[in-house]
Design an enzyme around this catalytic site. Structure first.
Site, PDB file in Angstrom:
ATOM      1  N   GLY A   1       0.812  -1.215   0.000  1.00  0.00           N
ATOM      2  CA  GLY A   1       0.000   0.000   0.000  1.00  0.00           C
ATOM      3  C   GLY A   1       0.846   1.265   0.000  1.00  0.00           C
ATOM      4  O   GLY A   1       2.027   1.246  -0.346  1.00  0.00           O
ATOM      5  N   LEU A   2       0.211   2.376   0.425  1.00  0.00           N
ATOM      6  CA  LEU A   2       0.917   3.668   0.428  1.00  0.00           C
ATOM      7  C   LEU A   2       1.684   3.845   1.734  1.00  0.00           C
ATOM      8  O   LEU A   2       1.326   4.640   2.582  1.00  0.00           O
ATOM      9  CB  LEU A   2      -0.083   4.817   0.257  1.00  0.00           C
ATOM     10  CG  LEU A   2      -0.717   4.974  -1.128  1.00  0.00           C
ATOM     11  CD1 LEU A   2      -1.623   6.205  -1.150  1.00  0.00           C
ATOM     12  CD2 LEU A   2       0.348   5.092  -2.196  1.00  0.00           C
ATOM     13  N   HIS A   3       2.749   3.064   1.903  1.00  0.00           N
ATOM     14  CA  HIS A   3       3.546   3.201   3.129  1.00  0.00           C
ATOM     15  C   HIS A   3       4.615   4.286   2.912  1.00  0.00           C
ATOM     16  O   HIS A   3       4.520   5.100   1.988  1.00  0.00           O
ATOM     17  CB  HIS A   3       4.132   1.853   3.542  1.00  0.00           C
ATOM     18  CG  HIS A   3       5.135   1.311   2.574  1.00  0.00           C
ATOM     19  ND1 HIS A   3       6.482   1.406   2.787  1.00  0.00           N
ATOM     20  CD2 HIS A   3       4.971   0.697   1.371  1.00  0.00           C
ATOM     21  CE1 HIS A   3       7.125   0.867   1.754  1.00  0.00           C
ATOM     22  NE2 HIS A   3       6.239   0.430   0.888  1.00  0.00           N
ATOM     23  N   THR A   4       5.600   4.281   3.759  1.00  0.00           N
ATOM     24  CA  THR A   4       6.567   5.385   3.778  1.00  0.00           C
ATOM     25  C   THR A   4       7.218   5.673   2.432  1.00  0.00           C
ATOM     26  O   THR A   4       7.221   6.807   1.954  1.00  0.00           O
ATOM     27  CB  THR A   4       7.689   5.084   4.798  1.00  0.00           C
ATOM     28  OG1 THR A   4       7.078   4.627   5.995  1.00  0.00           O
ATOM     29  CG2 THR A   4       8.506   6.324   5.072  1.00  0.00           C
TER      30      THR A   4
ATOM     31  N   GLU B   1       7.365  -1.258  -6.570  1.00  0.00           N
ATOM     32  CA  GLU B   1       7.454  -2.314  -5.553  1.00  0.00           C
ATOM     33  C   GLU B   1       6.623  -3.536  -5.895  1.00  0.00           C
ATOM     34  O   GLU B   1       6.297  -4.339  -5.014  1.00  0.00           O
ATOM     35  CB  GLU B   1       6.987  -1.758  -4.194  1.00  0.00           C
ATOM     36  CG  GLU B   1       7.888  -0.637  -3.700  1.00  0.00           C
ATOM     37  CD  GLU B   1       7.539  -0.212  -2.281  1.00  0.00           C
ATOM     38  OE1 GLU B   1       6.370  -0.380  -1.898  1.00  0.00           O
ATOM     39  OE2 GLU B   1       8.444   0.273  -1.597  1.00  0.00           O
TER      40      GLU B   1
END
Lengths: 253, 213
Positions: free
Chosen positions: A173-176, A250
């Site tokens: 997902g939209l992590h760091t 990713e």
């Protein structure tokens, strides 16, 4: 570009925190100086060292100073009496690691001292919303963002916004890292971008707020909406759509 | 011998005596600090005062402001812990207040220390009964000023200041810390002397020892 100073009792801690933050940005990081330890191998802080670090990174756009705790804060305040620069120097109460990472990313995107400080101080928001129940995320995220002027001016998206909806395909997902990548991609682009997680109702958050984006907690399978205004709105949307489809580099092969 | 001034040589002797006292009490200061802090106050003060004595010996000052400012900067760069900026500020502000003189009368020395303490308060935001060095220094300065106003000589003022500093130090024992690392302990900080107030009382003991007739 603003300068950043990292004050810590421990040179190793400061170095590691800076290295972690630099992971999020490209080849031309912002100007960062470390003032850590007191003399050879002594754990502690030294106000004179801090003043030198401030002078080293000051280039006219202001300096943001991160401190770990205790005497680091005293040395930080004292350093402002010893420094020679006339730059605005802000001692921030932002969390040391989260704030530093957020600041490095946004500073690298050319944001002002005020914007970077605000982003850094809001940096606990992402962790707080991650650790709270997911149902509570949406309001928490919007609260964080309401306090964040870099975020969204509620009128800005209204006229002639270009929008796109995309499904998050990257497994984390939209992590760091994706959040940092989005901020980097939008740096210097003449567009005001907001991002909303349509699946959870989180947002809208500013496309140049790494912490805001992380606070959405958008996971794989969530549908997010990008909305942009400004001269380069279409470019911004195209870039974001492409990055999202590419899984922010990713995707598992 | 009754005198009404403190000479530059006496200021230097005061610093040397303070170094001796913190060295003698190093493990005691550290023990106090290990109860409510991070167990480095003794070694930090010894390191700082060793650096001060070395610096003062290497470049003899010709005026009180020069001496005291040099002491302050040396403490800032060598102590490491919170005592660095706090004691550093105390001496820096003392230097500014003292000015380019070679001796200070009782009122001027008291005013210099008061300016130093004001600087410490501005830096650390400490108030009375926060369980800090303020709790030893503030009553000591009140006693100093009262003794000087009564016409007492330097030795009498220093003796009164020492008694008040020690009383103030002892009164920190039951207090709950509201500043510094000890404040993280909340109620558990009660029942221990404050290390900063203890080292500050040594500063007044050093003064009394130095000017005793």
């Amino acid at each position: 570009m603003i300068g950043i100073v990292v004050v810590s009792h421990s040179p190793a801690l400061a170095r590691a925190a800076v290295d972690l933050a630099l992971e999020m940005v490209g080849e031309t990081p912002p100007s960062i100086a470390i003032a850590a330890g007191a003399g050879e191998g002594i754990i502690g802080t030294d106000a004179v060292k801090v003043a030198h670090a401030i002078d080293e990174v000051a280039s006219g756009d202001g300096v943001l100073v991160f401190m770990d705790l205790g005497s680091a804060v005293l040395s930080g305040t004292m350093a402002t009496e010893f420094m020679s620069t006339s730059d605005e120097v802000r001692l921030t109460d932002a969390p040391f690691v989260e704030g530093l990472i957020a600041a490095v990313v946004l500073a690298n995107a050319g944001a002002s001292l005020d914007e970077v400080d605000r982003e850094a101080r809001a940096a606990m928001g992402a962790k707080q919303s991650q650790l709270s129940d997911r149902d509570e995320v949406a309001p928490a995220a919007s609260d964080t963002q309401a306090a964040d002027a870099a975020t969204v001016d509620s009128n800005a998206a209204a006229p002639a916004a270009i929008t796109a909806e995309e499904t998050i395909v990257s497994s984390d997902g939209l992590h760091t890292r994706p959040a940092a990548a989005i901020v980097q991609a939008l740096a210097g682009v003449d567009a005001t971008v907001t991002i909303t997680d349509l699946t959870t109702g989180g947002g809208p958050v500013s496309g140049i707020s790494m912490i805001g984006i992380m606070s959405l907690g958008a996971k794989k399978g969530d549908v997010v909406a990008f909305s942009a205004t400004g001269a380069a709105a279409q470019d911004a949307i195209d870039t974001l759509v492409e990055m999202t489809r590419d899984g922010f580099g990713e995707l598992e092969s | 011998m009754s005198t009404s001034t403190i000479s530059l040589d006496q200021l230097i002797a005061w610093l040397a005596r303070f170094r001796e006292l913190v060295t003698e009490k190093q493990s005691y200061l550290t023990e106090l600090d290990s109860a409510i802090g991070d167990a480095d106050h003794g070694s930090n003060m010894v390191r700082g005062m060793n650096a001060v004595v070395e610096k003062v010996g290497a470049a003899p000052a010709t005026a009180a402001d020069e001496l005291l400012k040099s002491v302050g900067m040396t403490l800032v760069t060598s102590v490491g812990g919170a005592a660095g900026p706090l004691y550093g500020t105390l001496f820096l502000r003392m230097g500014v207040s003292a000015g380019p003189v070679t001796e200070l009368d009782g009122a001027a020395f008291g005013a210099a220390l008061r300016a130093g303490l004001d600087g410490v308060v501005a830096r650390g935001k400490a108030e009375a009964d926060d369980k800090t060095m303020f709790d030893a220094i503030n009553p000591a300065l009140d006693a100093w000023d009262a003794a000087v106003a009564d016409g007492g000589d330097i030795a009498a003022a220093a003796s009164a200041a020492l008694a008040a500093a020690e009383k103030g130090r002892d009164a920190t024992e039951p207090l709950v810390a509201r500043k510094g690392r000890a404040s993280y302990l909340g109620e558990r900080s009660a029942g221990h002397l404050d290390p900063g107030a203890t080292s500050s009382a040594l500063l007044f003991q050093a003064l009394a020892d130095t000017v005793a007739g």
